[in-house]
Scaffold this motif. Structure first.
Motif, PDB file in Angstrom:
ATOM      1  N   ARG A 197       2.873  -2.711  -8.402  1.00 20.55           N
ATOM      2  CA  ARG A 197       1.527  -2.133  -8.373  1.00 20.55           C
ATOM      3  C   ARG A 197       1.314  -1.503  -6.994  1.00 20.55           C
ATOM      4  NH1 ARG A 197      -3.811  -3.203 -10.290  1.00 20.55           N
ATOM      5  NH2 ARG A 197      -4.925  -1.342  -9.544  1.00 20.55           N
ATOM      6  N   LEU A 198       0.868  -0.251  -6.951  1.00 22.46           N
ATOM      7  CA  LEU A 198       0.636   0.442  -5.675  1.00 22.46           C
ATOM      8  C   LEU A 198      -0.850   0.464  -5.397  1.00 22.46           C
ATOM      9  CD1 LEU A 198       2.996   3.563  -5.830  1.00 22.46           C
ATOM     10  CD2 LEU A 198       3.340   1.450  -4.551  1.00 22.46           C
ATOM     11  N   ARG A 199      -1.200   0.100  -4.154  1.00 19.51           N
ATOM     12  CA  ARG A 199      -2.610   0.236  -3.756  1.00 19.51           C
ATOM     13  C   ARG A 199      -2.712   1.438  -2.832  1.00 19.51           C
ATOM     14  NH1 ARG A 199      -1.951  -5.043  -2.539  1.00 19.51           N
ATOM     15  NH2 ARG A 199      -2.210  -4.606  -0.317  1.00 19.51           N
ATOM     16  N   PRO A 200      -3.395   2.480  -3.240  1.00 21.26           N
ATOM     17  CA  PRO A 200      -3.499   3.653  -2.372  1.00 21.26           C
ATOM     18  C   PRO A 200      -4.359   3.351  -1.151  1.00 21.26           C
ATOM     19  CG  PRO A 200      -4.857   3.950  -4.321  1.00 21.26           C
ATOM     20  CD  PRO A 200      -4.127   2.655  -4.507  1.00 21.26           C
ATOM     21  N   SER A 201      -3.826   3.629   0.037  1.00 22.60           N
ATOM     22  CA  SER A 201      -4.653   3.492   1.242  1.00 22.60           C
ATOM     23  C   SER A 201      -5.218   4.853   1.631  1.00 22.60           C
ATOM     24  CB  SER A 201      -3.838   2.925   2.393  1.00 22.60           C
ATOM     25  OG  SER A 201      -2.859   3.876   2.824  1.00 22.60           O
ATOM     26  N   ALA A 202      -4.449   5.909   1.341  1.00 26.76           N
ATOM     27  CA  ALA A 202      -4.934   7.241   1.703  1.00 26.76           C
ATOM     28  C   ALA A 202      -4.323   8.288   0.794  1.00 26.76           C
ATOM     29  CB  ALA A 202      -4.601   7.575   3.161  1.00 26.76           C
ATOM     30  N   MET A 203      -5.030   9.347   0.668  1.00 29.51           N
ATOM     31  CA  MET A 203      -4.523  10.531  -0.042  1.00 29.51           C
ATOM     32  C   MET A 203      -4.591  11.656   0.981  1.00 29.51           C
ATOM     33  SD  MET A 203      -4.052  11.745  -3.313  1.00 29.51           S
ATOM     34  CE  MET A 203      -3.833  13.399  -3.888  1.00 29.51           C
ATOM     35  N   LEU A 204      -3.423  12.291   1.256  1.00 25.71           N
ATOM     36  CA  LEU A 204      -3.413  13.368   2.260  1.00 25.71           C
ATOM     37  C   LEU A 204      -4.087  14.613   1.698  1.00 25.71           C
ATOM     38  CD1 LEU A 204       0.239  13.036   3.631  1.00 25.71           C
ATOM     39  CD2 LEU A 204      -1.861  11.962   4.470  1.00 25.71           C
ATOM     40  N   GLU A 227       0.841  -1.202   0.000  1.00 23.91           N
ATOM     41  CA  GLU A 227       0.000   0.000   0.000  1.00 23.91           C
ATOM     42  C   GLU A 227       0.872   1.246   0.000  1.00 23.91           C
ATOM     43  OE1 GLU A 227      -4.139  -1.410   2.119  1.00 23.91           O
ATOM     44  OE2 GLU A 227      -2.663  -0.328   3.328  1.00 23.91           O
ATOM     45  N   ALA A 228       0.233   2.378  -0.331  1.00 26.19           N
ATOM     46  CA  ALA A 228       0.965   3.648  -0.329  1.00 26.19           C
ATOM     47  C   ALA A 228       0.030   4.770   0.115  1.00 26.19           C
ATOM     48  CB  ALA A 228       1.507   3.961  -1.722  1.00 26.19           C
ATOM     49  N   ILE A 229       0.649   5.723   0.839  1.00 29.33           N
ATOM     50  CA  ILE A 229      -0.092   6.934   1.164  1.00 29.33           C
ATOM     51  C   ILE A 229       0.440   8.031   0.258  1.00 29.33           C
ATOM     52  CG2 ILE A 229      -0.557   8.669   2.950  1.00 29.33           C
ATOM     53  CD1 ILE A 229      -0.167   6.430   5.031  1.00 29.33           C
ATOM     54  N   PHE A 230      -0.452   8.638  -0.467  1.00 30.28           N
ATOM     55  CA  PHE A 230      -0.058   9.659  -1.440  1.00 30.28           C
ATOM     56  C   PHE A 230      -0.076  11.044  -0.805  1.00 30.28           C
ATOM     57  CE2 PHE A 230       0.094   7.613  -5.630  1.00 30.28           C
ATOM     58  CZ  PHE A 230      -0.325   6.333  -5.288  1.00 30.28           C
ATOM     59  N   GLY A 231       0.992  11.819  -1.040  1.00 33.03           N
ATOM     60  CA  GLY A 231       1.010  13.232  -0.621  1.00 33.03           C
ATOM     61  C   GLY A 231      -0.097  13.979  -1.335  1.00 33.03           C
TER      62      GLY A 231
END
Lengths: 249, 436
Positions: B195-202, B148-152
């Motif tokens: 492959r990135l799975r977005p968990s959150a977008m700040l 997973e990734a948290i996007f700025g």
């Protein structure tokens, strides 16, 4: 003040008094080696033509001017040794000045003018005004207490100035041509007040004047020419019938 | 005694009214100029500081471990290493609320979504510490699992089409469109896609976080292994950065200083605030001096008026001395007079400034309200500023400013009157009496 028990010590003494002005390269001896002694309570006039140095002598004796040379001892105080601060106190306690042009402060009422010396003596307002009012009453000026100098006649202004001179009850009164700006009738009135200060209040009164009438009533007349005393005449006190208890203008 | 002399000065003051009014007017203009300009700098500073206060930046410190080559340079004072032990020590320091160590990805992280590409710095963070980031989220929830990734907050706007002839940023909805992370090996330029799975977008507007891509720490470690070919164990990991949060904005600078003493490179908002304060101090000095010119002109006015007054009243000075005034008494009377001119002018200047403040800030508030309705700069479109930023306080008057102004105005009066008053006090009575 005036508590000196020994009345034989002269109130005013000057020795080899000199005042020299420099005008360009020229030296003018306004007062030239004058020595004199004036006892307490004496009414003395200094006479002489214009420029004879009589006013300069008066200002020197009153501590308003510094002599070029010589010593002045007034009421046992040696003026030469006084600081400017002590000199101010000396003028305040020892001498009451009266000027030909009255020199009242135009923005102040007659009462405030009379009370002016009290400010520098550190008196509170109530005490100042009470004393000033008493003096003005004594000189018949009750009605003019709140008037500004410009609303007063010359004679009234000069009496206000006399009240101011008496404010601190000084042992010496010095007057420079006190009647010079007055008509003869008001002049006579001022003269009587001066006489009364000497005769009744035992003040030493020194008057510089052209007025032969004043000279005629003084105890002593000094004549100056070119800064030197050329004549020193003692005379019998004039008839004292002039001194009324109550005077009118 | 002083009171009596002051009363004398006061009555003297009102003797030449038109001259007094003109002299005081000069002081009014001068003090108003100084005070309005100073109030402006305070208003601007408040606006700048409130902009900072909105983010959590004031309790945040960024800590950098010195690069490895620095550690080797000085054997006596080895540079600190940011490992788990050190992190725990830092957490125990007074004033420290949280320490979030991060590990940067050594390579360059290329994000690919369909035909669009973007670059973002990638940092690894312990999944357990994610909630401590203390940032607002635009979408998703603040958690991080492997893959997973948290996007700025603004990464989604960094995408471009590499084929396009002109640079044109394209916004990609990272939740809807598939996003892969493409990394390149150091040794043989092989490429690999994750492959990135977005968990959150700040939420955007969080400064440095806006451009970051947060990945779980273990993921970043394995990415680093892949690009460098060197193995790294979780046990002796050394981080390159840490985000430190303090308990209180007041002590942020002290904590930052303590870290600096330990040998870390430190960046905190304190530096920024200090620079900001320096800047506004300089601005105040410059603008205050410009207003001060008007005050200097007013001082010459006072000096001139006092010289004239003394000339006119020379005889009076002689009389005062003849009836027993000391030099000091005469000095006091004229100094009080000059000081009063300054004080009165200053007081009126202060009142006028409050009036100006009302008018200006009122206009600004109206403009801000209008701006909110139209969604733009509103009625103040001609100003290169957004009136909403000032919270209706372009001119700010801290309580000590009017006192400062009154003191300065009085001092200006006293200084301007000093020379004439000294001259008057030293006049020989006989000369004063005989003057015409």
């Amino acid at each position: 003040m005036g508590d000196a028990p020994d009345d034989r010590t002269p109130m005013i003494m000057a020795r080899h008094l000199e005042k020299t002005y420099r005008i360009g390269t020229h030296q003018v001896h306004a007062v030239d080696r004058v020595s004199l002694a004036i006892p307490r309570g004496q009414f003395i006039t200094i006479m002489g033509p214009s420029g004879s140095g009589k006013s300069t002598l008066l200002y020197l004796l009153g501590g308003l001017d510094h002599p070029t040379a010589g010593d002045i001892v007034i009421n046992r105080q040696h003026l030469n040794s006084l600081s400017s601060e002590d000199l101010a106190e000396f003028r305040r306690e020892t001498i009451g000045f009266i000027f030909q042009a009255f020199h009242l402060v135009p923005s102040m009422s007659a009462l405030e003018n009379v009370a002016l010396p009290g400010i520098f003596a550190g008196l509170g307002r109530a005490e100042r005004e009470e004393r000033a009012y008493r003096l003005m009453h004594m000189l018949g000026l009750d009605r003019w207490v709140d008037h500004k100098p410009t609303q007063l006649s010359g004679g009234q202004q000069q009496r206000v100035a006399i009240a101011r001179a008496l404010f601190n009850d000084p042992p010496i009164i010095m007057a420079d041509e006190p009647t010079g700006a007055l008509d003869s009738q008001t002049g006579e009135h001022v003269l009587r007040l001066l006489e009364r200060m000497a005769r009744k209040l035992n003040k030493t009164v020194v008057v510089v004047t052209h007025d032969a009438r004043i000279a005629g009533r003084a105890d002593r007349v000094l004549r100056l020419r070119d800064g030197s005393i050329i004549e020193d005449t003692k005379q019998l006190p004039a008839a004292t019938h002039e001194t009324h208890e109550h005077e009118t203008t | 005694m002083f009171f009596e002399l002051a009363r004398l000065a006061l009555s003297n003051l009102t003797r030449n009214r038109s001259r007094l009014i003109m002299t005081v007017s000069g002081v009014i203009v001068g003090t108003t100029a100084v005070m309005v300009l100073l109030a402006l700098t305070f208003g601007l500073q408040n606006a700048a500081e409130s902009g900072l206060g909105a983010s959590s930046a004031l309790t945040e410190i960024r800590l950098y471990a010195p690069p490895a080559f620095v550690s080797r340079e000085d054997m006596d004072n080895p540079a600190p290493i940011l490992d788990d032990d050190t992190v725990n020590e830092l957490r125990a320091m007074p004033g420290v609320q949280a320490v979030i160590p991060t590990l940067s990805f050594y390579g360059s992280g290329e994000l690919v979504s369909g035909d669009y590409h973007a670059y973002a710095p990638i940092v690894g963070i312990d999944a357990a510490l994610v909630p401590m980031l203390n940032v607002a989220i635009a979408q998703g929830e603040l958690s991080l699992k492997s893959g997973e990734a948290i996007f700025g907050g603004q990464i989604n706007q960094y995408f471009v089409d590499p084929e396009a002839s002109e640079y044109e940023p394209i916004e990609v909805d990272v939740f809807a469109e598939p996003v892969v992370l493409r990394i390149t090996s150091y040794s043989d330029n092989r490429q690999r896609d994750f492959r990135l799975r977005p968990s959150a977008m700040l939420a955007p507007g969080n400064g440095l976080y806006d451009s970051l891509l947060f990945l779980p720490l273990e993921d970043v470690m394995s990415l680093n292994e892949w690009v460098t070919g060197e193995r790294q164990s979780r046990r002796d990991i050394s981080y390159d950065q840490a985000i430190v949060r303090t308990t209180d904005r007041e002590i942020t600078q002290d904590v930052a200083e303590a870290f600096r003493d330990l040998g870390f490179y430190v960046e905190d908002a304190g530096d920024f605030i200090r620079q900001l304060n320096d800047f506004f101090t300089t601005l105040r000095l410059v603008l205050g001096s410009i207003g001060g010119i008007a005050l200097i002109v007013a001082a010459f006015g006072i000096a001139n008026t006092m010289s004239m007054a003394i000339l006119e009243r020379t005889k009076e000075i002689g009389v005062m001395k003849a009836v027993g005034a000391r030099d000091g008494d005469v000095l006091t009377v004229f100094l009080v007079e000059a000081g009063l001119v300054g004080l009165v002018g200053g007081a009126i200047g202060v009142l006028i400034t409050y009036g100006i403040q009302n008018v200006v800030n009122g206009a600004l508030q109206q403009a801000a309200a209008a701006g909110e309705n139209t969604g733009g700069g509103g009625a103040m479109f001609f100003l290169p500023i957004d009136p909403t930023r000032f919270d209706g306080q372009l001119l700010a008057i801290p309580p000590e400013l009017p006192i400062f102004i009154l003191v300065v105005a009085t001092l200006v009066g006293l200084l301007a009157g000093l020379w004439p008053a000294v001259r008057a006090s030293h006049l020989l009575p006989v000369i004063a009496l005989r003057s015409e």
